[in-house]
Design an enzyme around this catalytic site. Structure first.
Site, PDB file in Angstrom:
ATOM      1  NE  ARG A 261      -3.529  -2.308   2.698  1.00 57.46           N
ATOM      2  CZ  ARG A 261      -4.347  -2.560   3.702  1.00 57.46           C
ATOM      3  NH1 ARG A 261      -4.501  -1.657   4.659  1.00 57.46           N
ATOM      4  NH2 ARG A 261      -5.001  -3.699   3.779  1.00 57.46           N
ATOM      5  NE  ARG A 276      -0.945   4.807   9.119  1.00 58.55           N
ATOM      6  CZ  ARG A 276      -2.210   4.424   9.242  1.00 58.55           C
ATOM      7  NH1 ARG A 276      -2.822   3.866   8.217  1.00 58.55           N
ATOM      8  NH2 ARG A 276      -2.864   4.585  10.364  1.00 58.55           N
ATOM      9  CD  GLU A 348      -7.350  -0.989  11.830  1.00 58.34           C
ATOM     10  OE1 GLU A 348      -7.317  -1.773  10.873  1.00 58.34           O
ATOM     11  OE2 GLU A 348      -7.446   0.251  11.697  1.00 58.34           O
ATOM     12  CB  SER A 351     -10.686  -3.623   9.913  1.00 59.55           C
ATOM     13  OG  SER A 351     -10.375  -2.446  10.597  1.00 59.55           O
ATOM     14  NE  ARG A 389      -1.040  -1.439  11.903  1.00 53.39           N
ATOM     15  CZ  ARG A 389      -1.908  -0.451  11.790  1.00 53.39           C
ATOM     16  NH1 ARG A 389      -2.982  -0.431  12.561  1.00 53.39           N
ATOM     17  NH2 ARG A 389      -1.722   0.520  10.929  1.00 53.39           N
TER      18      ARG A 389
END
Length: 422
Positions: A261, A276, A348, A351, A389
């Site tokens: 990404r 990230r 987070e 999700s 993460r």
């Protein structure tokens, strides 16, 4: 994508649900475009009927020797052909505009999704575990990894730029151990381990909703492919353009893949460390099921992701996203947020979303509900978990005062018996 018939029947309902996501009323614009298309199609059909009728009459006129009538009919056929071509092109253009409009619109939330403008109005549902009380100042994961000599951002930057990392030795093995534990747990829960492509066509990304809206967050690979931003794309597209047998549902899949990404919309956020990155590993969960089963499957996927955090004994909480924070394709989303001591907050780590038939319509994925009655499946996706993460959470929650890291009991067998990283 959306069912035009449903929008025609209940335009106010769609406007009301889109309004929850902060959008202006859109049904009139959609239906006006739909009317233009149907009106143009009617003209085409009338012209085709006139052409066919005149074509049949030409032979009869020629048989009677009435050349004047035959020529008149030929001119009528030619005129009808011109109308068909012109109006056909108009239909194609109007349809393309309507398809572009519908493809740009987010999914509508379920009625009971909490209303809210942004992430500050998400609703905490549950908490599990108690954050550890440290008798020293806990360090951030990147400081811990760098001081151990096992997490190298500088070397990665020399070859790839910022937001990349080189893991070495025990941390590289820890990364592998986490993914192996996750896959073992998810397959034990009935998810089929799958190894999908990492390169996909634009049509696959359109099917799951990344295109056209999120093109800037994707990495093109040559003229015809993109690198996957998540295995959701590959796994969900395994049922594209299919009519599935009802008894094959639900289909549950899991995959461990790299994800790519550009993070175009996150400038200035989490630029330090591994939170990230442009490239990261993730164990993905995807479920394809009948509409009446999707809510239960959603809760099952949440449970499966929670079990990993519980196995690792990492404190976390579950939140339901409000309407203003829902992802583009989701009707409902549960986030798992793991405790990070260095930030003194939950972040987070997964999700898990129910997309309803939104993706299935874009992919034309259906199942045989009954004889001559094919219905769209429901698709769900979520992380089970984001491996990087999770590694971050393990480092921070299991750190010692001397900078060493205790290996969670569940991971010791995957680490060859290693109990301390130091």
């Amino acid at each position: 994508m959306f069912d035009l018939k449903a929008i025609r029947e209940t335009p106010e309902e769609f406007d009301r649900l889109w309004a929850k996501r902060g959008l202006e009323p859109l049904s009139k614009k959609i239906l006006d475009q739909d009317k233009l298309i149907r009106k143009a199609m009617q003209v085409v059909q009338e012209a085709e009927a006139a052409r066919n009728k005149a074509s049949k009459q030409i032979g009869a006129a020629m048989g009677k020797g009435d050349k004047e009538e035959a020529e008149r009919l030929k001119a009528e056929v030619a005129g009808a052909k011109n109308v068909i071509a012109a109006m056909g092109a108009q239909v194609d253009g109007e349809k393309a505009q309507l398809d572009d409009l519908l493809a740009s619109l987010p999914n509508v939330p379920f009625e009971d999704v909490p209303n809210g403008a942004d992430e500050d109005e998400n609703v905490e549902l549950t908490k599990w575990g108690t954050p550890r009380a440290f008798d020293f100042e806990p360090k951030a994961h990147d400081d811990l990894g760098t001081e151990l000599g096992l997490m190298d951002f500088e070397t990665a930057a020399k070859m790839s730029g910022s937001r990349f990392v080189v893991l070495r030795g025990a941390l590289s093995r820890l990364d592998r151990a986490l993914s192996a534990l996750m896959l073992d747990m998810q397959t034990a829960e009935g998810f089929e381990e799958t190894s999908p492509p990492f390169l996909v066509w634009p049509s696959a990304l359109h099917g799951t909703g990344q295109l056209p809206k999120f093109a800037e967050d994707l990495y093109p690979a040559g003229e015809d492919h993109y690198l996957i931003p998540t295995a959701e794309v590959s796994l969900t597209n395994t049922v594209r353009e299919s009519i599935l047998d009802e008894d094959t549902l639900p289909i549950r899949m899991t995959a461990h893949t790299p994800c790519f990404r550009s993070e175009a919309g996150s400038a200035g956020r989490d630029t330090k460390g591994m939170i990230r990155q442009h490239q990261f590993n993730k164990v993905e969960l995807v479920t394809v099921c009948k509409p009446e089963d999707s809510e239960a499957e959603h809760k099952n996927m949440l449970r499966c992701a929670e079990l990993v955090l519980q196995k690792l004994e990492l404190p976390y909480r579950v939140v339901e996203l409000c309407t203003g924070d829902l992802g583009f394709g989701a009707r409902r989303t549960y986030d798992l947020e793991v405790w990070l001591p260095s930030q003194d907050t939950y972040r987070e780590i997964s999700s898990i979303s129910n997309c309803g038939e939104f993706q299935a319509r874009r992919m034309n994925a259906r199942y045989k509900h009954a004889e001559k009655d094919n219905r769209f499946v429901h698709t769900l996706n979520g992380s089970g978990l984001a491996v990087g993460r999770t590694l971050v959470a393990v480092l921070e929650n299991y750190q010692n005062a001397d900078g060493t890291i205790m290996v969670p009991e569940a991971l010791v067998p995957y680490m060859g018996g290693l109990e301390v990283i130091g």
